[in-house]
Design an enzyme around this catalytic site. Structure first.
Site, PDB file in Angstrom:
ATOM      1  CG  HIS A   1     112.688   8.360   2.619  1.00 60.20           C
ATOM      2  ND1 HIS A   1     111.427   7.937   2.318  1.00 60.20           N
ATOM      3  CD2 HIS A   1     113.085   7.625   3.683  1.00 60.20           C
ATOM      4  CE1 HIS A   1     111.074   6.979   3.161  1.00 60.20           C
ATOM      5  NE2 HIS A   1     112.061   6.772   4.007  1.00 60.20           N
TER       6      HIS A   1
ATOM      7  CG  HIS B   1     107.742  10.505   2.014  1.00 63.91           C
ATOM      8  ND1 HIS B   1     108.145  11.295   3.059  1.00 63.91           N
ATOM      9  CD2 HIS B   1     107.641   9.250   2.493  1.00 63.91           C
ATOM     10  CE1 HIS B   1     108.275  10.551   4.124  1.00 63.91           C
ATOM     11  NE2 HIS B   1     107.984   9.302   3.810  1.00 63.91           N
TER      12      HIS B   1
ATOM     13  CE  LYS C   1     105.782   1.781   4.894  1.00 63.83           C
ATOM     14  NZ  LYS C   1     106.214   2.230   6.220  1.00 63.83           N
TER      15      LYS C   1
HETATM   16  N1  ARG Z   1     113.736   2.469   6.123  1.00 67.52           N
HETATM   17  C1  ARG Z   1     113.756   3.278   7.304  1.00 67.52           C
HETATM   18  C2  ARG Z   1     112.729   4.380   7.211  1.00 67.52           C
HETATM   19  O1  ARG Z   1     112.357   4.791   6.149  1.00 67.52           O
HETATM   20  C3  ARG Z   1     115.113   3.908   7.536  1.00 67.52           C
HETATM   21  C4  ARG Z   1     116.246   2.936   7.703  1.00 67.52           C
HETATM   22  C5  ARG Z   1     117.429   3.563   8.360  1.00 67.52           C
HETATM   23  N2  ARG Z   1     118.534   2.664   8.486  1.00 67.52           N
HETATM   24  C6  ARG Z   1     118.600   1.657   9.360  1.00 67.52           C
HETATM   25  N3  ARG Z   1     119.646   0.873   9.324  1.00 67.52           N
HETATM   26  N4  ARG Z   1     117.652   1.450  10.248  1.00 67.52           N
HETATM   27  O2  ARG Z   1     112.276   4.848   8.229  1.00 67.52           O
END
Ligand code: ARG
Length: 564
Positions: free
Chosen positions: A131, A128, A125
């Site tokens: 993030h 964006h 993905k």
């Molecule tokens: N990849 C997830 C997202 O974009 C965030 C991850 C955050 N860290 C975790 N350990 N869950 O929503």
């Protein structure tokens, strides 16, 4: 010299209270003409059985006034202390001049480790603007804790595993081509990913196919894994370009896939501890007692979940880093997810579940509305940063066309403006992108603070400034100079507060306050035209401000150009 503690020490000789306790209740009067510190006497009324103003009056008589105190007087129910300004200013400025960027460093964190999980975009993905917040806030928190002496471990918990890869594989097989992915990279991945969602709205079998591919990935199917790795590499390249622009680094890129071979043991442990129950074919940890929806551990089709990987990752991190705290930066829509699996860790009997902290933040929107990957209404980080740079370059070309190395400055200011805008408000508030607002050189913005720094640099350069602490601090007792010093004195406490609350905006706003106070000082006081002694003293203020602003901005992840 810690004025608060010194004053508390003086008071401790007159009242039956601990120094620390007194220091805690000492206040700063609402206006400077009322003094610098105020000791409220209300609490003593019970002990002495007298009206507080009377107690204050008696205290003033008893107090032995040291050299750094000019006057002690009763103001209502308070004993107010006026510091000897020249001593005060000296005590504040000398350490800054001597330590420079290290001013405010602390050792409270020595020997302690803090793991910070930030940025963590999802591979395949796009990266964006959503993030951006996690990246920028996490990076600032990392630097803040480092300043306090903690060992920081920055982890990018990449979303590099999960059903979205199943979707991407299906999308690629139906609507993609090797050629297009090779030339277009992540934007092609994004195109087919969006296409998948459009098509799946009317064709639910696509979702089943996607799940099946994900199960294949988990079983080690070669074709599935080759495609996965390919998408992974393409995405990482793009992320790293953005991180480089933002000046952000990580100590670990252990993403979700890193835990593939570690989840079985955790699932087994959950079973052994009698925490896993079957529900509609899936395996869950029941959280009814906690008033929460159950935490899903294994899907009906055998697939593991986001939470399964987070639980496994937390156990791994505890073993690997023995953290004092492990903090997670995500948007607040993940509140429930973290609350649920933190509970699971607690139920597993780990008392360190209390050291897991979710640090949520609000959404980012462009003036056109919320951003979502699925709908394709996304703005890629890289495009956004490039736009910030080009907008800034326009302003520079307009205001200061002869500026040397304009491109570099435009990068530092443009990207700095984006970061600053993100860190200016309480993190829980939504962030709106508006170029006109965040690039306003007169607003409470990154460029404003950077410009103040550049102005200080230019004064020092014109003066041929050389660091000196043997200046006549008696020249700095005017209100504007003292105000600057008061803010500089508070800087270390603001950093500690920002750390305790995981709230970089406390530092961001303090830097704006310092910049504003400095600009008033600069406006009120002639620097280069005054007599040598005065000039030397005022330059000490300019230098201290320059050092604090550039160090403070660096903590936020922002550069400080010397010329703008
Ligand atoms: N990849 C997830 C997202 O974009 C965030 C991850 C955050 N860290 C975790 N350990 N869950 O929503």
């Amino acid at each position: 010299m810690d004025f608060k503690l010194e004053i508390a020490g003086i008071l401790a000789k007159c009242v039956d209270m601990e120094i620390e306790e007194i220091a805690n209740i000492l206040e700063v009067p609402p206006s400077a003409d009322m003094g610098d510190y105020a000791f409220p006497c209300f609490r003593l009324a019970k002990v002495f059985r007298k009206a507080p103003p009377l107690i204050a009056a008696e205290l003033v008589e008893k107090i032995e006034k040291p050299d750094f105190i000019k006057e002690v007087k009763v103001v209502g129910a308070y004993v107010n202390f006026f510091t000897e300004k020249s001593v005060y200013v000296k005590e504040v400025l000398v350490p800054v001049i001597e330590k420079g960027a290290e001013y405010g460093n602390d050792t409270v964190g020595n020997g302690k480790t803090i793991v910070i999980d930030y940025s963590s975009p999802n591979i395949a993905k796009p990266f964006h603007v959503g993030h951006l917040r996690s990246t920028v806030i996490g990076n600032a928190i990392y630097n803040i804790y480092q300043k306090l002496g903690y060992d920081c471990v920055g982890v990018n918990h990449l979303g590099d595993w999960g059903t979205q890869f199943g979707k991407l594989i299906v999308a690629y097989k139906n609507w993609g081509s090797e050629e297009a992915v090779k030339t277009e990279g992540i934007s092609e991945l994004m195109r087919i990913y969006v296409k998948f969602h459009d098509e799946a709205e009317n064709n639910h079998s696509l979702d089943d196919e996607a799940r099946a591919w994900f199960v294949k990935m988990q079983e080690g199917d070669e074709e599935a894994l080759t495609l996965w790795k390919w998408f992974y590499d393409i995405s990482i390249q793009e992320f790293e370009r953005v991180y480089k622009m933002l000046g952000v680094k990580f100590d670990s890129y252990a993403g979700e896939s890193f835990y593939n071979d570690k989840m079985d043991a955790v699932v087994q442990e959950l079973k052994d501890k009698n925490l896993l129950v079957e529900s509609q074919g899936a395996m869950i940890v029941d959280l009814t007692e906690e008033n929460m929806a159950p935490c899903l551990i294994i899907r009906k089709d055998g697939g593991t979940l986001y939470a399964t990987r987070d639980i496994t990752a937390a156990l791994y991190r505890k073993n690997t880093y023995d953290f004092d705290k492990c903090i997670y930066l995500t948007a607040l829509d993940q509140n429930l997810h973290f609350a649920q699996w933190f509970k699971v860790i607690e139920k597993m009997g780990y008392d360190w579940s209390k050291d897991l902290v979710h640090v949520p933040f609000g959404l980012v929107s462009l003036e056109s509305g919320k951003l979502s990957t699925r709908k394709g209404n996304v703005v890629l980080m890289e495009n956004l940063l490039n736009e910030a740079i080009s907008e800034t370059l326009k302003i520079i070309n307009d205001k200061n066309p002869d500026l040397p190395d304009k491109e570099t400055v435009a990068k530092q200011v443009g990207i700095g403006a984006v970061i600053f805008n993100d860190l200016y408000n309480n993190r829980i508030k939504d962030v709106v992108f508006s170029w006109s607002r965040m690039l306003n050189f007169d607003g409470e913005t990154g460029p404003y603070v950077q410009y103040t720094h550049a102005r200080a640099c230019s004064v020092l350069k014109k003066a041929g400034y050389e660091k000196a602490t043997d200046v006549d601090f008696g020249m700095l007792t005017d209100a504007a100079s003292v105000e600057v010093c008061k803010l500089i004195e508070k800087y270390p406490a603001k950093i500690a507060d920002a750390a305790a609350k995981f709230e970089p905006s406390i530092l961001t706003r303090h830097l704006v306050d310092i910049a504003q106070a400095f600009n008033k000082f600069y406006h009120d006081n002639a620097i280069l035209t005054s007599d040598e002694e005065t000039k030397k003293a005022r330059l000490a203020v300019v230098y201290a401000v320059k050092e604090v602003i550039s160090a403070g901005l660096a903590i936020l992840g922002i550069n400080s150009p010397e010329q703008m």
